[in-house]
Design a protein around this motif. Structure first.
Motif, PDB file in Angstrom:
ATOM      1  N   SER A 167     -27.728  42.489  33.056  1.00 46.70           N
ATOM      2  CA  SER A 167     -27.680  43.417  31.934  1.00 46.70           C
ATOM      3  C   SER A 167     -28.972  43.354  31.121  1.00 46.70           C
ATOM      4  N   THR A 168     -29.459  44.509  30.707  1.00 46.64           N
ATOM      5  CA  THR A 168     -30.664  44.572  29.863  1.00 46.64           C
ATOM      6  C   THR A 168     -30.311  44.868  28.405  1.00 46.64           C
ATOM      7  N   ALA A 169     -29.025  44.989  28.114  1.00 47.43           N
ATOM      8  CA  ALA A 169     -28.593  45.251  26.739  1.00 47.43           C
ATOM      9  C   ALA A 169     -28.798  44.005  25.887  1.00 47.43           C
ATOM     10  N   PRO A 170     -28.946  44.178  24.574  1.00 47.22           N
ATOM     11  CA  PRO A 170     -29.107  43.006  23.691  1.00 47.22           C
ATOM     12  C   PRO A 170     -27.900  42.076  23.794  1.00 47.22           C
ATOM     13  N   LEU A 171     -28.159  40.793  23.616  1.00 42.56           N
ATOM     14  CA  LEU A 171     -27.056  39.830  23.591  1.00 42.56           C
ATOM     15  C   LEU A 171     -26.172  40.091  22.380  1.00 42.56           C
ATOM     16  N   VAL A 172     -24.869  40.006  22.585  1.00 45.31           N
ATOM     17  CA  VAL A 172     -23.911  40.160  21.497  1.00 45.31           C
ATOM     18  C   VAL A 172     -23.072  38.892  21.423  1.00 45.31           C
ATOM     19  N   ARG A 173     -23.036  38.266  20.258  1.00 43.27           N
ATOM     20  CA  ARG A 173     -22.257  37.041  20.077  1.00 43.27           C
ATOM     21  C   ARG A 173     -21.355  37.219  18.862  1.00 43.27           C
ATOM     22  N   GLU A 174     -20.119  36.755  18.990  1.00 46.74           N
ATOM     23  CA  GLU A 174     -19.152  36.890  17.907  1.00 46.74           C
ATOM     24  C   GLU A 174     -18.722  35.530  17.379  1.00 46.74           C
ATOM     25  N   PHE A 175     -18.837  35.375  16.076  1.00 43.32           N
ATOM     26  CA  PHE A 175     -18.357  34.199  15.368  1.00 43.32           C
ATOM     27  C   PHE A 175     -16.946  34.512  14.896  1.00 43.32           C
ATOM     28  N   ASN A 176     -15.949  33.842  15.476  1.00 41.70           N
ATOM     29  CA  ASN A 176     -14.552  34.146  15.184  1.00 41.70           C
ATOM     30  C   ASN A 176     -14.148  33.479  13.874  1.00 41.70           C
ATOM     31  N   LEU A 177     -14.011  34.274  12.838  1.00 37.52           N
ATOM     32  CA  LEU A 177     -13.716  33.751  11.509  1.00 37.52           C
ATOM     33  C   LEU A 177     -12.329  33.128  11.450  1.00 37.52           C
ATOM     34  N   ASP A 178     -11.373  33.688  12.173  1.00 39.76           N
ATOM     35  CA  ASP A 178     -10.012  33.148  12.165  1.00 39.76           C
ATOM     36  C   ASP A 178      -9.980  31.751  12.778  1.00 39.76           C
ATOM     37  N   VAL A 179     -10.697  31.583  13.876  1.00 42.67           N
ATOM     38  CA  VAL A 179     -10.786  30.272  14.520  1.00 42.67           C
ATOM     39  C   VAL A 179     -11.511  29.287  13.614  1.00 42.67           C
ATOM     40  N   ALA A 180     -12.608  29.754  12.996  1.00 42.12           N
ATOM     41  CA  ALA A 180     -13.413  28.868  12.148  1.00 42.12           C
ATOM     42  C   ALA A 180     -12.590  28.306  10.996  1.00 42.12           C
ATOM     43  N   GLU A 518     -27.102  28.702  13.886  1.00 39.88           N
ATOM     44  CA  GLU A 518     -26.663  28.439  12.522  1.00 39.88           C
ATOM     45  C   GLU A 518     -26.130  29.715  11.859  1.00 39.88           C
ATOM     46  N   ILE A 519     -24.983  29.603  11.185  1.00 39.84           N
ATOM     47  CA  ILE A 519     -24.445  30.670  10.338  1.00 39.84           C
ATOM     48  C   ILE A 519     -24.569  30.212   8.894  1.00 39.84           C
ATOM     49  N   ARG A 520     -25.415  30.912   8.114  1.00 37.19           N
ATOM     50  CA  ARG A 520     -25.578  30.609   6.695  1.00 37.19           C
ATOM     51  C   ARG A 520     -24.680  31.558   5.905  1.00 37.19           C
ATOM     52  N   MET A 521     -23.629  31.005   5.340  1.00 40.78           N
ATOM     53  CA  MET A 521     -22.575  31.831   4.755  1.00 40.78           C
ATOM     54  C   MET A 521     -22.981  32.462   3.425  1.00 40.78           C
ATOM     55  N   TRP A 594     -14.781  25.341   2.707  1.00 42.32           N
ATOM     56  CA  TRP A 594     -13.595  26.182   2.827  1.00 42.32           C
ATOM     57  C   TRP A 594     -13.643  27.351   1.836  1.00 42.32           C
ATOM     58  N   ASN A 595     -14.034  27.084   0.599  1.00 41.01           N
ATOM     59  CA  ASN A 595     -14.122  28.147  -0.402  1.00 41.01           C
ATOM     60  C   ASN A 595     -15.092  29.240   0.032  1.00 41.01           C
ATOM     61  N   GLN A 596     -16.218  28.850   0.607  1.00 36.77           N
ATOM     62  CA  GLN A 596     -17.207  29.843   1.028  1.00 36.77           C
ATOM     63  C   GLN A 596     -16.767  30.568   2.297  1.00 36.77           C
ATOM     64  N   LEU A 597     -16.142  29.843   3.211  1.00 32.82           N
ATOM     65  CA  LEU A 597     -15.668  30.463   4.449  1.00 32.82           C
ATOM     66  C   LEU A 597     -14.633  31.546   4.140  1.00 32.82           C
ATOM     67  N   ALA A 598     -13.827  31.296   3.108  1.00 34.99           N
ATOM     68  CA  ALA A 598     -12.813  32.273   2.701  1.00 34.99           C
ATOM     69  C   ALA A 598     -13.430  33.517   2.078  1.00 34.99           C
ATOM     70  N   ALA A 599     -14.722  33.478   1.775  1.00 38.07           N
ATOM     71  CA  ALA A 599     -15.396  34.615   1.139  1.00 38.07           C
ATOM     72  C   ALA A 599     -16.248  35.409   2.115  1.00 38.07           C
ATOM     73  N   LEU A 600     -16.161  35.119   3.414  1.00 36.45           N
ATOM     74  CA  LEU A 600     -16.964  35.838   4.410  1.00 36.45           C
ATOM     75  C   LEU A 600     -16.326  37.168   4.754  1.00 36.45           C
ATOM     76  N   ALA A 601     -17.165  38.136   5.075  1.00 35.09           N
ATOM     77  CA  ALA A 601     -16.696  39.443   5.518  1.00 35.09           C
ATOM     78  C   ALA A 601     -16.992  39.606   7.003  1.00 35.09           C
ATOM     79  N   PRO A 602     -16.140  40.318   7.729  1.00 31.80           N
ATOM     80  CA  PRO A 602     -16.360  40.522   9.174  1.00 31.80           C
ATOM     81  C   PRO A 602     -17.393  41.615   9.430  1.00 31.80           C
ATOM     82  N   ILE A 603     -18.651  41.275   9.240  1.00 32.43           N
ATOM     83  CA  ILE A 603     -19.738  42.228   9.437  1.00 32.43           C
ATOM     84  C   ILE A 603     -20.859  41.554  10.214  1.00 32.43           C
ATOM     85  N   ARG A 604     -21.842  42.339  10.618  1.00 27.61           N
ATOM     86  CA  ARG A 604     -22.977  41.849  11.398  1.00 27.61           C
ATOM     87  C   ARG A 604     -23.879  40.972  10.542  1.00 27.61           C
ATOM     88  N   CYS A 605     -24.371  39.899  11.134  1.00 25.67           N
ATOM     89  CA  CYS A 605     -25.264  38.970  10.433  1.00 25.67           C
ATOM     90  C   CYS A 605     -26.715  39.401  10.584  1.00 25.67           C
TER      91      CYS A 605
END
Length: 627
Positions: A167-180, A518-521, A594-605
């Motif tokens: 595949s030549t498409a850009p890599l797509v990676r998903e950070f699963n907030l529910d799992v986190a 790294e995910i900087r919340m 935990w407080n910051q993780l609860a404030a994340l939105a499901p959007i592109r980083c």
């Protein structure tokens, strides 16, 4: 008469005390765990390294001094080091030795029984019965709503994804907030486990009539002695070791498991009876296992020694596909792969932690897969906080790098790792080799490194002003044993090794680097940042959740409504994180994660350079290394 290890009843006592089995479908795993724990406690008794007396941590400090200053001497005799670099190294080593001495005094003072009793009385009465590490958020483990638990279960159960070939498409990676969210709670709740049953068991056996000096010569006699000791455990002792010891907070893990429907078992003391350990969480009838590592105990001095023993050692000794230039943090490496197994007694009674962990993963997976459709496999995830991050990162690297050797045809799939507040685990070469290993997998795998508000441990240890005391480009290429035990604490932090554009020699301790992405919340509608050398600006990284952003806001409001004191604690946590330097230390708290993780939105980083300076001395720092 020879006493069979499996007939003594002793390991079953410890297992019943410390494990929470809500799953009766894993009999083979339970039997393997019982046998393994028995052997492990024999090992701990032989080494007799457990924090009982006021003076017991002092040898750990002595060992630290010996390791640090012998290497300072080694550096001093290196032919290519300048006097000013040696002087800076000497100053840094002296400074950290003093700091560690104050940490020793703190641990000794805070461990005094009267203070412990006062704290646990206060905690049980006013603070949810939690330990020091979860002090800021005592109701943390009651936070997940049933819908969130179900969403996390779904995420952990998903089949592996395969990278499309060619595949030549850009890599797509998903950070699963529910799992986190669930894995962060697991990473925090393991801090509430105290090794009281282990300590009591080791002390009871160690206080026997046989002499420790004769153990090497008569190991079988020792096995018989330990067996006969624990066949005589009475009900009063069992009660003392058990869940009734509420002041140690062990009931919090049981409550958490009942709330989430998970089973739990400690499976390795990581070659020590101090705070850090490894454990399993799983769901009865489910198809996943979480391997969780506990971080540094706030008053467990040997854990601080582990954190600061940053001598670099060759990675290929424990990661066979790595190269000689790939190096690991010695303190972390030794917790999972000790290199000091010498006598027959040690070899018989002391297994390497990873061998113990991997073999029990196989046993548990073999039991769980019997309840799955034919051909299905068990997902294995890794998590941890602080020191637990480093250990989880090393274990995860080994699992994906040496899967065939460690797991063979076992019905398991290594999935992702979610780690919170991670320190560095090796040098730049190790980080680059990890990237190659990840990208060489057919399945999509990621080690997600979650960072909160410029957390001091995850992004850098103290302001870059200390560069003027230590020096940035010390070259010690002729000293193979070169170590800066104190660099990680006193330097500008891991951004140096993370920056591929900064020229560093292989032996330069500034080459320490992170592994993974790294995910900087950031809050809600603001896109969080992702960094690290695993992915680049051309990669699409997005935070995914089963819930919409509005759903997540409503869930947060519902949680705050159920626990009115949370809102004040969230406000207090946000305030203390604004304090210069000290706020970055507070940001390392699992509760504030935990407080910051609860404030994340499901959007592109948004991708950022992970080595960008993050403190007020950034300009001074840039000028110092460029000049």
């Amino acid at each position: 008469m020879t006493i069979d290890l499996e007939e003594t009843g002793f390991p079953q006592t410890v297992q019943d005390v410390e494990s929470v089995f809500l799953d009766d479908s894993v009999p083979n795993f339970r039997k393997a765990l019982q046998k393994t724990r028995h052997h492990e406690i024999i090992k701990l008794t032989i080494s007799a390294k457990f924090p009982y007396s006021f003076f017991s941590p002092i040898p750990a400090y002595g060992w630290y001094l010996w390791t640090t200053w012998t290497n300072v001497v080694c550096v001093a005799y290196a032919s290519d080091i300048r006097f000013i670099d040696w002087y800076r190294l000497f100053s840094a080593s002296l400074l950290t030795s003093i700091i560690l001495w104050f940490l020793l005094l703190w641990c000794q003072f805070a461990s005094l029984p009267p203070l412990q009793r006062i704290y646990w009385w206060w905690s049980e009465k006013f603070n949810g019965n939690v330990g020091l590490i979860n002090l800021l958020t005592p109701q943390l483990f009651k936070g997940l709503l049933p819908a969130q638990i179900a969403a996390a279960d779904d995420g952990l159960s998903l089949p592996e994804a395969i990278e499309p070939a060619g595949s030549t498409a850009p890599l797509v990676r998903e950070f699963n907030l529910d799992v986190a969210k669930l894995l962060l709670q697991i990473s925090a709740v393991v801090y509430e486990r105290r090794s009281d049953a282990i300590y009591e068991s080791v002390a009871k056996t160690h206080g026997g009539t046989f002499k420790r000096g004769k153990l090497d010569a008569d190991f079988q006699h020792f096995r018989e002695a330990i067996g006969s000791t624990f066949t005589k455990i009475d009900d009063a002792t069992k009660s003392k070791l058990g869940w009734n010891k509420r002041r140690w907070g062990t009931n919090i893990i049981e409550d958490f498991c009942k709330r989430t429907g998970l089973s739990y078992a400690p499976i390795s003391e990581l070659n020590s009876s101090t705070s850090a350990f490894a454990s399993f969480f799983w769901k009865g009838g489910g198809n996943w296992i979480v391997v969780a590592f506990k971080g540094t105990g706030p008053i467990d001095f040997p854990d601080y020694v582990t954190d600061l023993t940053s001598r670099l050692v060759h990675a290929d000794e424990v990661l066979p596909k790595f190269k000689r230039e790939d190096q690991l943090h010695k303190g972390f490496r030794d917790r999972i792969w000790p290199n000091n197994l010498v006598t027959d007694t040690e070899i018989q009674g002391r297994k390497k932690s990873w061998e113990q962990i991997s073999s029990l993963i196989v046993k548990l997976a073999e039991d769980l897969v019997k309840h799955q459709p034919a051909g299905d496999k068990i997902n294995v995830w890794f998590t941890g906080h602080s020191l637990g991050c480093a250990l989880a990162g090393l274990a995860y690297t080994r699992a994906i790098n040496n899967f065939a050797e460690d797991f063979g045809n076992a019905p398991i799939v290594i999935r992702d790792a979610y780690v919170f507040g991670s320190p560095v685990v090796g040098n730049r070469f190790t980080s680059q080799r990890f990237n190659q290993v990840i990208k060489g997998q057919k399945e999509i795998k990621t080690l997600w490194r979650v960072t909160n508000h410029d957390d001091l441990v995850a992004t850098g240890y103290v302001p870059r002003l200390f560069l003027f005391f230590i020096g940035e480009h010390s070259v010690v290429s002729n000293c193979a044993a070169f170590t800066l035990t104190t660099w990680m604490f006193c330097s500008s932090g891991p951004q140096l090794g993370d920056n591929p554009n900064l020229p560093l020699t292989p032996t330069n301790p500034g080459g320490l680097a992170h592994i993974g992405a790294e995910i900087r919340m950031l809050d809600y509608d603001k896109p969080s940042h992702f960094a690290g050398t695993l992915y680049d600006a051309n990669t699409i990284v997005r935070i995914w959740s089963k819930f919409t952003a509005e759903d997540l806001k409503e869930q947060r409001a519902q949680q705050l409504l159920q626990h009115p004191d949370w809102e004040k604690r969230v406000g207090w946590g946000n305030f203390v994180q604004q304090i210069p330097l000290l706020g970055r230390l507070f940001a390392h708290s699992a509760g504030l994660y935990w407080n910051q993780l609860a404030a994340l939105a499901p959007i592109r980083c948004v991708w950022v350079q992970g080595w960008d300076p993050v403190d007020p001395f950034s300009k001074l720092y840039t000028e110092s290394i460029s000049g």
